[in-house]
Design a protein around this motif. Sequence first.
Motif, PDB file in Angstrom:
ATOM      1  N   LEU A   1     -38.128  23.632 -28.576  1.00 29.73           N
ATOM      2  CA  LEU A   1     -37.935  23.739 -27.144  1.00 29.73           C
ATOM      3  C   LEU A   1     -36.957  24.558 -26.575  1.00 29.73           C
ATOM      4  O   LEU A   1     -37.133  25.195 -25.538  1.00 29.73           O
ATOM      5  CB  LEU A   1     -37.681  21.979 -26.753  1.00 29.73           C
ATOM      6  N   ARG A   2     -35.857  24.546 -27.288  1.00 30.75           N
ATOM      7  CA  ARG A   2     -34.797  25.662 -26.551  1.00 30.75           C
ATOM      8  C   ARG A   2     -35.439  26.737 -26.779  1.00 30.75           C
ATOM      9  O   ARG A   2     -34.839  27.992 -26.007  1.00 30.75           O
ATOM     10  CB  ARG A   2     -33.525  25.443 -27.522  1.00 30.75           C
ATOM     11  N   ILE A   3     -36.166  27.241 -27.903  1.00 33.24           N
ATOM     12  CA  ILE A   3     -36.927  28.687 -27.953  1.00 33.24           C
ATOM     13  C   ILE A   3     -37.928  28.658 -26.935  1.00 33.24           C
ATOM     14  O   ILE A   3     -37.971  29.840 -26.223  1.00 33.24           O
ATOM     15  CB  ILE A   3     -37.413  28.919 -29.532  1.00 33.24           C
ATOM     16  N   ILE A   4     -38.748  27.784 -26.694  1.00 34.90           N
ATOM     17  CA  ILE A   4     -39.763  27.846 -25.645  1.00 34.90           C
ATOM     18  C   ILE A   4     -39.025  28.105 -24.210  1.00 34.90           C
ATOM     19  O   ILE A   4     -39.704  29.037 -23.725  1.00 34.90           O
ATOM     20  CB  ILE A   4     -40.602  26.663 -25.731  1.00 34.90           C
ATOM     21  N   THR A   5     -38.026  27.629 -24.158  1.00 34.73           N
ATOM     22  CA  THR A   5     -37.160  27.744 -22.626  1.00 34.73           C
ATOM     23  C   THR A   5     -36.526  28.936 -22.654  1.00 34.73           C
ATOM     24  O   THR A   5     -36.146  29.413 -21.617  1.00 34.73           O
ATOM     25  CB  THR A   5     -36.289  26.575 -22.283  1.00 34.73           C
ATOM     26  N   GLY A   6     -36.373  29.711 -23.701  1.00 37.13           N
ATOM     27  CA  GLY A   6     -35.661  31.031 -23.804  1.00 37.13           C
ATOM     28  C   GLY A   6     -34.163  30.705 -23.792  1.00 37.13           C
ATOM     29  O   GLY A   6     -33.369  31.659 -23.832  1.00 37.13           O
ATOM     30  N   GLU A   7     -33.729  29.350 -24.087  1.00 39.25           N
ATOM     31  CA  GLU A   7     -32.166  29.127 -24.424  1.00 39.25           C
ATOM     32  C   GLU A   7     -31.583  29.625 -25.736  1.00 39.25           C
ATOM     33  O   GLU A   7     -30.559  30.057 -26.079  1.00 39.25           O
ATOM     34  CB  GLU A   7     -32.067  27.597 -24.223  1.00 39.25           C
TER      35      GLU A   7
ATOM     36  N   TYR B   1     -38.671  21.133 -18.385  1.00 38.33           N
ATOM     37  CA  TYR B   1     -38.005  20.425 -19.820  1.00 38.33           C
ATOM     38  C   TYR B   1     -36.891  19.717 -19.425  1.00 38.33           C
ATOM     39  O   TYR B   1     -35.764  20.232 -18.504  1.00 38.33           O
ATOM     40  CB  TYR B   1     -37.356  21.807 -20.560  1.00 38.33           C
ATOM     41  N   LEU B   2     -36.903  18.604 -19.812  1.00 41.66           N
ATOM     42  CA  LEU B   2     -35.529  17.525 -19.607  1.00 41.66           C
ATOM     43  C   LEU B   2     -34.733  17.296 -20.940  1.00 41.66           C
ATOM     44  O   LEU B   2     -35.305  16.950 -21.927  1.00 41.66           O
ATOM     45  CB  LEU B   2     -36.164  16.397 -19.074  1.00 41.66           C
ATOM     46  N   PRO B   3     -33.585  18.226 -20.913  1.00 42.58           N
ATOM     47  CA  PRO B   3     -32.917  18.109 -22.412  1.00 42.58           C
ATOM     48  C   PRO B   3     -32.552  16.594 -22.703  1.00 42.58           C
ATOM     49  O   PRO B   3     -32.538  15.718 -21.672  1.00 42.58           O
ATOM     50  CB  PRO B   3     -31.563  19.062 -21.992  1.00 42.58           C
TER      51      PRO B   3
ATOM     52  N   GLY C   1     -53.683  22.354 -18.131  1.00 36.90           N
ATOM     53  CA  GLY C   1     -54.316  20.862 -17.920  1.00 36.90           C
ATOM     54  C   GLY C   1     -53.884  20.183 -19.027  1.00 36.90           C
ATOM     55  O   GLY C   1     -54.282  18.649 -18.981  1.00 36.90           O
ATOM     56  N   GLU C   2     -53.509  20.483 -20.269  1.00 38.86           N
ATOM     57  CA  GLU C   2     -53.260  19.811 -21.489  1.00 38.86           C
ATOM     58  C   GLU C   2     -51.671  19.418 -21.346  1.00 38.86           C
ATOM     59  O   GLU C   2     -50.825  19.883 -20.884  1.00 38.86           O
ATOM     60  CB  GLU C   2     -53.494  20.453 -22.654  1.00 38.86           C
ATOM     61  N   ARG C   3     -51.558  18.337 -22.066  1.00 38.01           N
ATOM     62  CA  ARG C   3     -50.070  17.926 -22.223  1.00 38.01           C
ATOM     63  C   ARG C   3     -49.972  17.683 -23.723  1.00 38.01           C
ATOM     64  O   ARG C   3     -50.694  17.428 -24.627  1.00 38.01           O
ATOM     65  CB  ARG C   3     -50.070  16.491 -21.508  1.00 38.01           C
ATOM     66  N   ALA C   4     -48.672  17.969 -24.243  1.00 38.73           N
ATOM     67  CA  ALA C   4     -48.206  17.914 -25.470  1.00 38.73           C
ATOM     68  C   ALA C   4     -46.773  17.286 -25.586  1.00 38.73           C
ATOM     69  O   ALA C   4     -45.991  17.158 -24.636  1.00 38.73           O
ATOM     70  CB  ALA C   4     -48.152  19.431 -26.171  1.00 38.73           C
ATOM     71  N   GLY C   5     -46.834  16.568 -26.918  1.00 40.80           N
ATOM     72  CA  GLY C   5     -45.360  15.896 -27.275  1.00 40.80           C
ATOM     73  C   GLY C   5     -45.056  16.521 -28.644  1.00 40.80           C
ATOM     74  O   GLY C   5     -45.956  16.827 -29.603  1.00 40.80           O
TER      75      GLY C   5
ATOM     76  N   LEU D   1     -37.436  26.025 -38.685  1.00 48.07           N
ATOM     77  CA  LEU D   1     -38.824  26.138 -38.376  1.00 48.07           C
ATOM     78  C   LEU D   1     -39.376  27.266 -39.091  1.00 48.07           C
ATOM     79  O   LEU D   1     -38.703  28.496 -39.581  1.00 48.07           O
ATOM     80  CB  LEU D   1     -38.762  26.800 -36.804  1.00 48.07           C
ATOM     81  N   ASN D   2     -40.509  26.981 -39.592  1.00 47.02           N
ATOM     82  CA  ASN D   2     -41.299  28.004 -40.543  1.00 47.02           C
ATOM     83  C   ASN D   2     -42.588  28.423 -39.949  1.00 47.02           C
ATOM     84  O   ASN D   2     -43.553  27.567 -40.114  1.00 47.02           O
ATOM     85  CB  ASN D   2     -41.294  27.720 -42.035  1.00 47.02           C
ATOM     86  N   ARG D   3     -42.880  29.212 -39.242  1.00 42.27           N
ATOM     87  CA  ARG D   3     -44.229  30.061 -38.904  1.00 42.27           C
ATOM     88  C   ARG D   3     -44.857  28.869 -38.051  1.00 42.27           C
ATOM     89  O   ARG D   3     -45.878  28.676 -38.311  1.00 42.27           O
ATOM     90  CB  ARG D   3     -44.718  30.398 -40.099  1.00 42.27           C
ATOM     91  N   VAL D   4     -44.342  28.435 -36.923  1.00 41.12           N
ATOM     92  CA  VAL D   4     -44.969  27.575 -35.916  1.00 41.12           C
ATOM     93  C   VAL D   4     -46.024  28.098 -35.190  1.00 41.12           C
ATOM     94  O   VAL D   4     -45.518  29.322 -34.484  1.00 41.12           O
ATOM     95  CB  VAL D   4     -43.699  26.723 -35.138  1.00 41.12           C
ATOM     96  N   ASN D   5     -47.174  27.703 -34.991  1.00 44.67           N
ATOM     97  CA  ASN D   5     -48.065  28.196 -34.202  1.00 44.67           C
ATOM     98  C   ASN D   5     -48.870  27.269 -33.276  1.00 44.67           C
ATOM     99  O   ASN D   5     -49.339  26.009 -33.942  1.00 44.67           O
ATOM    100  CB  ASN D   5     -49.224  28.851 -34.982  1.00 44.67           C
ATOM    101  N   PHE D   6     -48.929  27.272 -32.149  1.00 51.67           N
ATOM    102  CA  PHE D   6     -49.931  26.262 -31.286  1.00 51.67           C
ATOM    103  C   PHE D   6     -50.058  27.109 -29.963  1.00 51.67           C
ATOM    104  O   PHE D   6     -49.307  27.902 -29.654  1.00 51.67           O
ATOM    105  CB  PHE D   6     -49.365  24.846 -31.216  1.00 51.67           C
ATOM    106  N   THR D   7     -51.029  26.274 -29.189  1.00 51.44           N
ATOM    107  CA  THR D   7     -51.403  26.822 -27.753  1.00 51.44           C
ATOM    108  C   THR D   7     -51.545  25.488 -27.165  1.00 51.44           C
ATOM    109  O   THR D   7     -52.335  24.562 -27.579  1.00 51.44           O
ATOM    110  CB  THR D   7     -52.647  27.700 -27.777  1.00 51.44           C
ATOM    111  N   VAL D   8     -51.073  25.215 -25.866  1.00 53.57           N
ATOM    112  CA  VAL D   8     -51.278  24.406 -24.852  1.00 53.57           C
ATOM    113  C   VAL D   8     -52.146  25.026 -23.483  1.00 53.57           C
ATOM    114  O   VAL D   8     -51.259  25.871 -23.080  1.00 53.57           O
ATOM    115  CB  VAL D   8     -49.939  23.648 -24.452  1.00 53.57           C
ATOM    116  N   ASN D   9     -53.037  24.656 -23.435  1.00 52.58           N
ATOM    117  CA  ASN D   9     -54.112  25.248 -22.519  1.00 52.58           C
ATOM    118  C   ASN D   9     -53.539  24.557 -21.113  1.00 52.58           C
ATOM    119  O   ASN D   9     -53.136  23.486 -21.213  1.00 52.58           O
ATOM    120  CB  ASN D   9     -55.551  25.035 -22.676  1.00 52.58           C
TER     121      ASN D   9
END
Length: 74
Positions: A44-50, A69-71, A27-31, A17-25
């Motif tokens: 996803l593992r970084i987002i969940t803290g794993e 999160y469903l692995p 009510g929004e959904r993302a894939g 991963l190289n400098r990934v940036n995004f925001t999910v507000n």
Amino acid sequence: MLTVRDISKWFGDAQVLNRVNFTVNRGERAGLIGPNGSGKTTLLRIITGELAPDRGSVALSPSSARLGYLPQAL
């Protein structure tokens, strides 16, 4: 709101991963889509803290917000 800022991750000499940036507000959904080995599960593992990023941060607000999160099955 989920905010991902400047996330980078290396495994040995390979940068996944190289400098990934995004925001999910609220009510929004993302894939996440992409080829095998492109870093989707790592992100996803970084987002969940794993897994800790080598650089950057993840913030979930308000503090009462929940993340689901469903692995992937192997």
